[in-house]
Design a protein around this motif. Structure first.
Motif, PDB file in Angstrom:
ATOM      1  N   TYR A  13      -7.429   6.098 -18.864  1.00 22.20           N
ATOM      2  CA  TYR A  13      -7.152   4.670 -18.690  1.00 22.20           C
ATOM      3  C   TYR A  13      -5.825   4.439 -17.962  1.00 22.20           C
ATOM      4  CZ  TYR A  13     -11.019   3.313 -21.787  1.00 22.20           C
ATOM      5  OH  TYR A  13     -12.261   3.098 -22.331  1.00 22.20           O
ATOM      6  N   ILE A  14      -4.814   5.240 -18.274  1.00 19.80           N
ATOM      7  CA  ILE A  14      -3.525   5.113 -17.589  1.00 19.80           C
ATOM      8  C   ILE A  14      -3.698   5.421 -16.093  1.00 19.80           C
ATOM      9  CG2 ILE A  14      -1.226   6.138 -17.338  1.00 19.80           C
ATOM     10  CD1 ILE A  14      -1.231   6.541 -20.395  1.00 19.80           C
ATOM     11  N   GLY A  15      -4.491   6.434 -15.784  1.00 26.47           N
ATOM     12  CA  GLY A  15      -4.721   6.816 -14.387  1.00 26.47           C
ATOM     13  C   GLY A  15      -5.363   5.705 -13.575  1.00 26.47           C
ATOM     14  N   VAL A  16      -6.417   5.080 -14.105  1.00 35.16           N
ATOM     15  CA  VAL A  16      -7.085   4.026 -13.337  1.00 35.16           C
ATOM     16  C   VAL A  16      -6.222   2.765 -13.268  1.00 35.16           C
ATOM     17  CG1 VAL A  16      -9.413   4.885 -13.785  1.00 35.16           C
ATOM     18  CG2 VAL A  16      -8.399   3.250 -15.379  1.00 35.16           C
ATOM     19  N   GLY A  17      -5.339   2.550 -14.257  1.00 37.20           N
ATOM     20  CA  GLY A  17      -4.425   1.422 -14.214  1.00 37.20           C
ATOM     21  C   GLY A  17      -3.399   1.566 -13.098  1.00 37.20           C
ATOM     22  N   VAL A  18      -2.841   2.756 -12.957  1.00 32.82           N
ATOM     23  CA  VAL A  18      -1.883   3.020 -11.870  1.00 32.82           C
ATOM     24  C   VAL A  18      -2.589   2.916 -10.516  1.00 32.82           C
ATOM     25  CG1 VAL A  18      -0.398   4.777 -10.836  1.00 32.82           C
ATOM     26  CG2 VAL A  18      -0.391   4.442 -13.324  1.00 32.82           C
ATOM     27  N   LEU A  19      -3.839   3.378 -10.453  1.00 32.85           N
ATOM     28  CA  LEU A  19      -4.621   3.275  -9.218  1.00 32.85           C
ATOM     29  C   LEU A  19      -4.774   1.817  -8.791  1.00 32.85           C
ATOM     30  CD1 LEU A  19      -6.417   4.570  -7.018  1.00 32.85           C
ATOM     31  CD2 LEU A  19      -8.342   4.373  -8.629  1.00 32.85           C
ATOM     32  N   ALA A  20      -4.982   0.920  -9.756  1.00 32.89           N
ATOM     33  CA  ALA A  20      -5.126  -0.510  -9.459  1.00 32.89           C
ATOM     34  C   ALA A  20      -3.869  -1.058  -8.784  1.00 32.89           C
ATOM     35  CB  ALA A  20      -5.414  -1.287 -10.741  1.00 32.89           C
ATOM     36  N   MET A  21      -2.706  -0.682  -9.299  1.00 30.15           N
ATOM     37  CA  MET A  21      -1.444  -1.138  -8.708  1.00 30.15           C
ATOM     38  C   MET A  21      -1.313  -0.666  -7.263  1.00 30.15           C
ATOM     39  SD  MET A  21       1.103  -0.377 -11.940  1.00 30.15           S
ATOM     40  CE  MET A  21       2.551  -0.759 -10.957  1.00 30.15           C
ATOM     41  N   LEU A  22      -1.689   0.576  -7.007  1.00 24.09           N
ATOM     42  CA  LEU A  22      -1.578   1.126  -5.655  1.00 24.09           C
ATOM     43  C   LEU A  22      -2.529   0.429  -4.687  1.00 24.09           C
ATOM     44  CD1 LEU A  22      -1.323   4.948  -6.503  1.00 24.09           C
ATOM     45  CD2 LEU A  22       0.521   3.419  -5.772  1.00 24.09           C
ATOM     46  N   ILE A  23      -3.750   0.138  -5.135  1.00 22.29           N
ATOM     47  CA  ILE A  23      -4.742  -0.526  -4.276  1.00 22.29           C
ATOM     48  C   ILE A  23      -4.215  -1.874  -3.798  1.00 22.29           C
ATOM     49  CG2 ILE A  23      -7.000  -1.658  -4.274  1.00 22.29           C
ATOM     50  CD1 ILE A  23      -7.986   0.596  -6.121  1.00 22.29           C
ATOM     51  N   VAL A  24      -3.702  -2.675  -4.733  1.00 25.95           N
ATOM     52  CA  VAL A  24      -3.213  -4.016  -4.384  1.00 25.95           C
ATOM     53  C   VAL A  24      -1.945  -3.930  -3.540  1.00 25.95           C
ATOM     54  CG1 VAL A  24      -2.301  -6.181  -5.316  1.00 25.95           C
ATOM     55  CG2 VAL A  24      -4.285  -5.094  -6.386  1.00 25.95           C
ATOM     56  N   ALA A  25      -1.016  -3.061  -3.921  1.00 22.21           N
ATOM     57  CA  ALA A  25       0.259  -2.962  -3.202  1.00 22.21           C
ATOM     58  C   ALA A  25       0.065  -2.525  -1.758  1.00 22.21           C
ATOM     59  CB  ALA A  25       1.188  -1.985  -3.927  1.00 22.21           C
ATOM     60  N   ILE A  26      -0.923  -1.664  -1.502  1.00 22.96           N
ATOM     61  CA  ILE A  26      -1.110  -1.106  -0.163  1.00 22.96           C
ATOM     62  C   ILE A  26      -2.025  -1.963   0.707  1.00 22.96           C
ATOM     63  CG2 ILE A  26      -2.027   0.876   1.126  1.00 22.96           C
ATOM     64  CD1 ILE A  26      -1.178   2.647  -1.266  1.00 22.96           C
ATOM     65  N   PHE A  27      -3.117  -2.471   0.142  1.00 24.54           N
ATOM     66  CA  PHE A  27      -4.172  -3.063   0.968  1.00 24.54           C
ATOM     67  C   PHE A  27      -4.234  -4.593   0.961  1.00 24.54           C
ATOM     68  CE2 PHE A  27      -5.801   1.200  -0.204  1.00 24.54           C
ATOM     69  CZ  PHE A  27      -5.920   1.726   1.076  1.00 24.54           C
ATOM     70  N   LEU A  28      -3.572  -5.268   0.030  1.00 25.50           N
ATOM     71  CA  LEU A  28      -3.695  -6.730  -0.058  1.00 25.50           C
ATOM     72  C   LEU A  28      -2.719  -7.420   0.880  1.00 25.50           C
ATOM     73  CD1 LEU A  28      -5.263  -8.938  -1.611  1.00 25.50           C
ATOM     74  CD2 LEU A  28      -3.330  -9.065  -3.186  1.00 25.50           C
ATOM     75  N   ASP A  29      -3.209  -8.400   1.658  1.00 25.10           N
ATOM     76  CA  ASP A  29      -2.347  -9.167   2.558  1.00 25.10           C
ATOM     77  C   ASP A  29      -1.516 -10.172   1.774  1.00 25.10           C
ATOM     78  OD1 ASP A  29      -3.351  -7.873   4.793  1.00 25.10           O
ATOM     79  OD2 ASP A  29      -4.968  -9.335   5.084  1.00 25.10           O
ATOM     80  N   ASN A  30      -0.298 -10.385   2.247  1.00 24.41           N
ATOM     81  CA  ASN A  30       0.614 -11.334   1.601  1.00 24.41           C
ATOM     82  C   ASN A  30       0.410 -12.709   2.237  1.00 24.41           C
ATOM     83  OD1 ASN A  30       2.560 -12.126  -0.175  1.00 24.41           O
ATOM     84  ND2 ASN A  30       4.212 -10.901   0.699  1.00 24.41           N
ATOM     85  N   ILE A  31      -0.672 -13.401   1.882  1.00 26.18           N
ATOM     86  CA  ILE A  31      -1.077 -14.597   2.618  1.00 26.18           C
ATOM     87  C   ILE A  31      -0.172 -15.801   2.376  1.00 26.18           C
ATOM     88  CG2 ILE A  31      -3.501 -13.896   2.725  1.00 26.18           C
ATOM     89  CD1 ILE A  31      -4.080 -15.898   0.499  1.00 26.18           C
ATOM     90  N   ASP A  32       0.584 -15.815   1.282  1.00 24.32           N
ATOM     91  CA  ASP A  32       1.465 -16.964   1.020  1.00 24.32           C
ATOM     92  C   ASP A  32       2.935 -16.601   1.251  1.00 24.32           C
ATOM     93  OD1 ASP A  32       1.537 -15.234  -1.112  1.00 24.32           O
ATOM     94  OD2 ASP A  32       1.679 -16.788  -2.635  1.00 24.32           O
ATOM     95  N   GLN A  33       3.180 -15.620   2.118  1.00 25.85           N
ATOM     96  CA  GLN A  33       4.545 -15.156   2.373  1.00 25.85           C
ATOM     97  C   GLN A  33       5.419 -16.269   2.935  1.00 25.85           C
ATOM     98  OE1 GLN A  33       4.695 -11.757   4.951  1.00 25.85           O
ATOM     99  NE2 GLN A  33       6.844 -11.325   4.545  1.00 25.85           N
ATOM    100  N   GLU A  34       4.850 -17.065   3.846  1.00 26.56           N
ATOM    101  CA  GLU A  34       5.616 -18.148   4.464  1.00 26.56           C
ATOM    102  C   GLU A  34       6.031 -19.189   3.426  1.00 26.56           C
ATOM    103  OE1 GLU A  34       5.026 -21.719   7.782  1.00 26.56           O
ATOM    104  OE2 GLU A  34       3.500 -20.163   7.541  1.00 26.56           O
TER     105      GLU A  34
END
Length: 465
Positions: A208-229
């Protein structure tokens, strides 16, 4: 080619799928695995109490300072801490990590809802479609992927705990106490007074700890920062803390939000009943703890499938018929659970209830989230913070009386809140039908779209004219 907004919806969905594969599996097991002195259920109650506190001020503050993307990443880190607490479960490990999870929970969900709403409006403006239809579709896709986490998290627990060599048949005298026939306050950890070995528990929690850390990496790397402005503008023109702090409460002046409180709280009541009461008093009592995962997998599969289906159907049927379908399904299940006496010989029935409950929960989740997005387009952060706050209050109340109220009374309370929901919800829906809420001005989203499109041009010409 899929659109950029749709890609972001998929990234958020897969991230939450990975995160809640861990948390969902742990939540389903708390009432059975950490049953000593009600520690597991108490930790769940502390989680949702902390979510209530964080809902009061943290979501608008974090989202406007960090943006949706990094608020989601920070919230996920709080969830992973709870998995670490379960490595050596005790009052001094579970309670602090429960508080940490709760404080991060409301910003996480509010940021997710805000992100999907912004993405839906962006895509609607681009395609010339109705914003609420695209938002409904995006929430349906999200919950279709997200709710399948119950399948994978519970599959992991059942396969790992199924390796236990101490599993034995459950005596008839214990079976007589299962379900609403008995008070249901003293169900043994597995029906045979044995608990999975500590090595198996460590194996499961480590996964469970492994898949939780994986979730953080997925979002941090691949998600666009659409409300940055918007985030940058907020930091440059920072509002007083009290203004942001009170944003959640100021929205309570809107009578529509007040009228939706029973509906929102019921979402917490019904989820807590299935994960806390059904798993303990029906499944663990009559079949054993190693069956909890398989039964909850059925709930997750049903929930996932119907989330996607109802997200598509809603644009043709509207929300109201779906809400009444969910209410009818829950009503029938509650009445049946009052009279059903679970027994291992009735194995298929153990899966019928979570399947129907999953169908109903798919409606409560997708349509209530979408309803908040449609009703409060100009106050998304505060609206979804209120959603988490009132839903969490339902969780807290249900988990709080879990340790001292008999199962029969818990079912009656659930039924009463459901009836109140069906009385109050149509008032808001009728008013919205007569006086539709105007969507947020397209100019804001169009400006962002133009900014996003010019990022390619900036590779050649850094200055946008």
């Amino acid at each position: 080619m899929i659109s950029r907004n749709f890609k972001n919806v998929l990234v958020v969905s897969v991230g939450f799928l990975s995160l809640f594969t861990a948390y969902g599996g742990l939540q389903s097991l708390q009432s059975s695995l950490n049953a000593e002195e009600g520690m597991g259920v108490t930790s769940l109650s502390v989680i949702y109490a902390a979510i209530i506190v964080s809902s009061m001020f943290l979501p608008p503050l974090m989202i406007k300072n960090l943006g949706c993307k990094w608020t989601i990443v920070a919230g996920m880190a709080c969830y992973v801490s709870y998995s670490f607490g379960n490595l050596y479960p005790g009052w001094y490990t579970l309670m602090p990590t429960s508080v940490i999870l709760g404080l991060g929970g409301s910003p996480l969900w509010s940021a997710k809802c805000t992100y999907l709403t912004i993405s839906g409006n962006l895509q609607a403006a681009k395609d010339g479609k109705k914003g609420s239809d695209v938002i409904n579709s995006y929430f349906g896709i999200f919950f279709f992927i997200f709710q399948s986490s119950a399948v994978w998290g519970n599959l992991m627990s059942s396969l790992i705990f199924g390796q236990d060599t101490n599993i034995a048949d459950i005596p008839e005298e214990i079976l007589q106490t299962c379900g609403a026939a008995d008070c249901g306050l003293n169900v043994s950890a597995s029906g045979t007074s044995t608990r999975p070995t500590q090595e198996l528990v460590w194996t499961l929690v480590g996964c469970y700890i492994g898949v939780g850390v994986l979730a953080m990496l997925i979002v941090a790397i691949f998600l666009d920062n659409i409300d940055q402005e918007q985030t940058s503008q907020f930091r440059e023109n920072r509002e007083p803390f009290c203004h942001t702090f009170l944003a959640t409460f100021r929205l309570l002046k809107d009578w529509r939000l007040l009228t939706l409180i029973p509906l929102t709280m019921y979402s917490g009541f019904e989820q807590s009943f299935l994960s806390g009461e059904y798993t303990k008093n029906y499944v663990t009592c009559a079949l054993g703890i190693h069956f909890v995962g398989f039964v909850m997998m059925c709930f997750g599969a049903s929930n996932s499938l119907f989330s996607f289906l109802f997200g598509k159907i809603a644009r043709y049927s509207g929300r109201a018929p779906l809400f009444f379908l969910a209410a009818a399904a829950n009503f029938a299940c509650i009445i049946a659970l009052l009279y059903w006496r679970p027994h291992p010989d009735q194995l298929p029935i153990f899966f019928v209830f979570p399947a129907l409950w999953g169908m109903a929960d798919a409606i409560w989740q997708t349509q209530t989230n979408a309803l908040y997005g449609v009703l409060f387009p100009r106050h998304k952060e505060a609206a979804f913070a209120n959603y988490r706050m009132w839903e969490s209050l339902g969780f807290v109340i249900a988990f709080a009386y879990s340790t001292f109220l008999c199962l029969e009374y818990k079912l009656y309370i659930l039924l009463a809140v459901l009836v109140l929901t069906i009385i109050t919800y149509p008032i808001v829906e009728y008013y919205e039908h007569k006086h539709p809420t105007e969507p947020i001005e397209d100019a804001l989203y169009q400006r962002h779209a133009e900014t996003s499109n010019t990022k390619i041009d900036e590779i050649i010409a850094q200055t946008y004219m």
